[in-house]
Write an enzyme that holds these catalytic residues in place. Structure first.
Site, PDB file in Angstrom:
ATOM      1  N   ASN A  32      -1.774   2.109  -8.883  1.00  0.00           N
ATOM      2  CA  ASN A  32      -2.633   0.936  -8.680  1.00  0.00           C
ATOM      3  C   ASN A  32      -3.691   1.240  -7.627  1.00  0.00           C
ATOM      4  O   ASN A  32      -3.749   2.336  -7.080  1.00  0.00           O
ATOM      5  CB  ASN A  32      -1.778  -0.279  -8.293  1.00  0.00           C
ATOM      6  CG  ASN A  32      -0.993  -0.035  -7.038  1.00  0.00           C
ATOM      7  OD1 ASN A  32      -1.550   0.189  -5.972  1.00  0.00           O
ATOM      8  ND2 ASN A  32       0.333  -0.027  -7.160  1.00  0.00           N
ATOM      9  N   PHE A  39       4.309  -9.029   1.947  1.00  0.00           N
ATOM     10  CA  PHE A  39       2.936  -9.438   1.647  1.00  0.00           C
ATOM     11  C   PHE A  39       2.909 -10.107   0.280  1.00  0.00           C
ATOM     12  O   PHE A  39       3.691  -9.745  -0.600  1.00  0.00           O
ATOM     13  CB  PHE A  39       1.998  -8.225   1.620  1.00  0.00           C
ATOM     14  CG  PHE A  39       1.477  -7.856   2.983  1.00  0.00           C
ATOM     15  CD1 PHE A  39       2.297  -7.228   3.901  1.00  0.00           C
ATOM     16  CD2 PHE A  39       0.167  -8.150   3.348  1.00  0.00           C
ATOM     17  CE1 PHE A  39       1.833  -6.903   5.165  1.00  0.00           C
ATOM     18  CE2 PHE A  39      -0.303  -7.826   4.602  1.00  0.00           C
ATOM     19  CZ  PHE A  39       0.525  -7.200   5.508  1.00  0.00           C
TER      20      PHE A  39
HETATM   21  O1  C5P Z   1       6.511  -9.575  -5.947  1.00  0.00           O
HETATM   22  P1  C5P Z   1       5.305  -8.961  -5.349  1.00  0.00           P
HETATM   23  O2  C5P Z   1       5.060  -7.537  -5.783  1.00  0.00           O
HETATM   24  O3  C5P Z   1       4.054  -9.755  -5.454  1.00  0.00           O
HETATM   25  O4  C5P Z   1       5.658  -8.949  -3.774  1.00  0.00           O
HETATM   26  C1  C5P Z   1       4.870  -8.327  -2.838  1.00  0.00           C
HETATM   27  C2  C5P Z   1       5.708  -7.925  -1.654  1.00  0.00           C
HETATM   28  O5  C5P Z   1       6.909  -7.299  -2.067  1.00  0.00           O
HETATM   29  C3  C5P Z   1       5.033  -6.898  -0.795  1.00  0.00           C
HETATM   30  O6  C5P Z   1       5.499  -7.060   0.522  1.00  0.00           O
HETATM   31  C4  C5P Z   1       5.513  -5.578  -1.396  1.00  0.00           C
HETATM   32  O7  C5P Z   1       5.430  -4.505  -0.472  1.00  0.00           O
HETATM   33  C5  C5P Z   1       6.937  -5.914  -1.749  1.00  0.00           C
HETATM   34  N1  C5P Z   1       7.478  -5.234  -2.914  1.00  0.00           N
HETATM   35  C6  C5P Z   1       8.483  -4.323  -2.741  1.00  0.00           C
HETATM   36  N2  C5P Z   1       9.039  -3.690  -3.823  1.00  0.00           N
HETATM   37  C7  C5P Z   1       8.615  -4.006  -5.067  1.00  0.00           C
HETATM   38  C8  C5P Z   1       7.599  -4.928  -5.250  1.00  0.00           C
HETATM   39  C9  C5P Z   1       7.045  -5.520  -4.166  1.00  0.00           C
HETATM   40  O8  C5P Z   1       8.854  -4.028  -1.602  1.00  0.00           O
HETATM   41  N3  C5P Z   1       9.177  -3.383  -6.084  1.00  0.00           N
END
Ligand code: C5P
Length: 437
Positions: A244, A360
């Protein structure tokens, strides 16, 4: 003081500001602490202080004329092996040259050839300091990782009272010691970071902060912080992956500030083009699974975990061990994607050794509700919301604007400003919240 200066090679660049006379005291302090100091002067500086003074103090020839260097000192030779390049005083003119990458005298050429940390102590008239040209140049320096020592307010040589007075030799000496002992990763030159900001009342909820302040450097001392940053790469085959647009800038800025505030920082980073912030331990990973493993190996020791990485939600179930070939008789191929572990949620839901957990929420719509839902679902202590549909903030940009929520609602709103300043505000809030728990 336990100084870090013993046997360090320091280049002291002296430019043509009246404050040049204070550089003699500074030079003496550095030498007394055990540093091996080499002085480089601009021609203008020699009109204010004699080179003989510095030669007597340092025991080394002072480098001034770039055309003398064939027989004396070469700028590349001088730069080599230096532990720190300190420009004090730094005039507006030399700051502009450094920002522009000029190498038109011995000082600027040596600085350009240096790979060590660079510290500049501006000294000039208030209007020159506040001029947008100088401020822009200083921002360039800060963004490049150069330490800018905010000048003091006080009486200036031109007779007026204002900002622009070079920090005192003792203060500069102490900053240099801190930088060399990895305690300072970031010194903000931001004009708003004046002492008056320190007098602001303690934050109340909800808080609207548009300005930043000089942070007490002990705020993070004794705290262990893990920060995930950047994108992840999920392999499709040996040469292709899913990733990404995350640049990692926000997570790196947080790591830089946390280290500056004295915390023990481990940055677990997906692939980025960024330099490791000063004083930060960086663990490089590629995939979400690797990132989770790295986090888990540090989490039991951590006081704070900040999930700033843009982790891929899905990965390829069975990555091909060999390059997938294009087939003439197939117009499409199917990749089966399976869910990745949610790293910050895994930490948030830990039963033991659970650090204060911050996530975040990069959202494009239904902002606050999505953020609050994530806070609950991932069992976070704080969530930081940013609007990634706005191109001027969020992914890959240098600026950000965030709102921060805890279980009770909105805790703070930080207006649009550089990610480094946003990082200061966020880290200040996190450290203060953790300390008040
Ligand atoms: O669910 P979403 O991806 O929007 O959530 C964002 C937050 O979750 C961020 O703090 C991101 O670093 C963390 N995250 C994570 N592991 C994932 C997906 C998101 O730690 N697989």
């Amino acid at each position: 003081m336990d100084t870090q200066l013993k046997n360090r090679k320091i280049i002291l660049g002296v430019t043509g500001g009246i404050a040049a006379y204070k550089s003699c005291t500074l030079c003496r302090l550095l030498i007394k602490a055990g540093a091996d100091v080499y002085v480089c002067m601009t021609p203008a500086a020699t009109k204010l202080v004699g080179k003989d003074t510095f030669e007597a103090l340092t025991g080394h020839k002072v480098a001034i004329d770039i055309f003398d260097e064939a027989k004396d000192i070469s700028h590349v030779g001088l730069a080599k092996d230096a532990d720190l390049f300190l420009v004090a005083p730094a005039t507006a003119n030399t700051i502009a040259k450094i920002a522009g990458g000029f190498a038109d005298n011995m000082l600027t050429a040596t600085l350009l050839a240096s790979t060590c940390p660079v510290v500049v102590a501006p000294a000039m008239n208030t209007n020159m300091y506040n001029n947008i040209a100088t401020q822009t140049n200083l921002s360039t320096l800060v963004n490049r990782g150069i330490y800018v020592l905010t000048p003091n307010e006080g009486e200036l040589a031109c007779g007026i009272v204002g900002t622009g007075r070079m920090k005192e030799p003792e203060e500069i000496f102490s900053d240099v010691c801190s930088i060399l002992s990895n305690r300072i990763a970031y010194i903000n030159h931001h004009p708003q970071l004046g002492l008056e900001q320190e007098k602001l009342p303690a934050p109340q909820k909800p808080l609207e902060l548009t300005q930043t302040r000089l942070l007490p450097k002990s705020l993070g001392v004794g705290l262990k912080v893990i920060i995930t940053a950047g994108p992840t790469e999920e392999q499709i085959d040996p040469v292709r992956y899913i990733s990404n647009n995350s640049s990692g800038k926000m997570g790196y800025a947080l790591a830089q500030v946390a280290a500056y505030l004295g915390a023990d920082v481990t940055l677990i980073s997906g692939p980025t083009n960024l330099q490791t912030p000063f004083g930060v331990k960086r663990i490089d990973v590629k995939s979400a699974v690797q990132m989770l493993h790295a986090v888990e190996s540090y989490v039991t020791q951590a006081d704070i975990m900040i999930g700033c990485a843009a982790v891929a939600d899905y990965r390829v179930e069975n990555p091909s061990p060999i390059k997938i070939k294009k087939k003439d008789d197939e117009d499409s191929i199917t990749l089966k994607l399976i869910k990745n572990p949610d790293i910050v949620a895994t930490v948030g839901h830990r039963q033991s050794h659970r650090p204060f957990t911050v996530g975040f929420a990069a959202e494009t719509n239904n902002f606050e509700q999505n953020a609050k839902d994530k806070l609950v679902k991932k069992n976070l202590d704080l969530i930081i919301l940013n609007d990634v549909s706005n191109k001027s903030i969020g992914f890959n940009s240098d600026e950000n604007e965030v709102k921060i929520f805890d279980r009770d609602g909105q805790l703070a709103h930080f207006d649009k400003q550089s990610k480094q300043v946003i990082a200061q505000l966020i880290m200040e809030l996190i450290f203060k919240t953790v300390r008040n728990k």
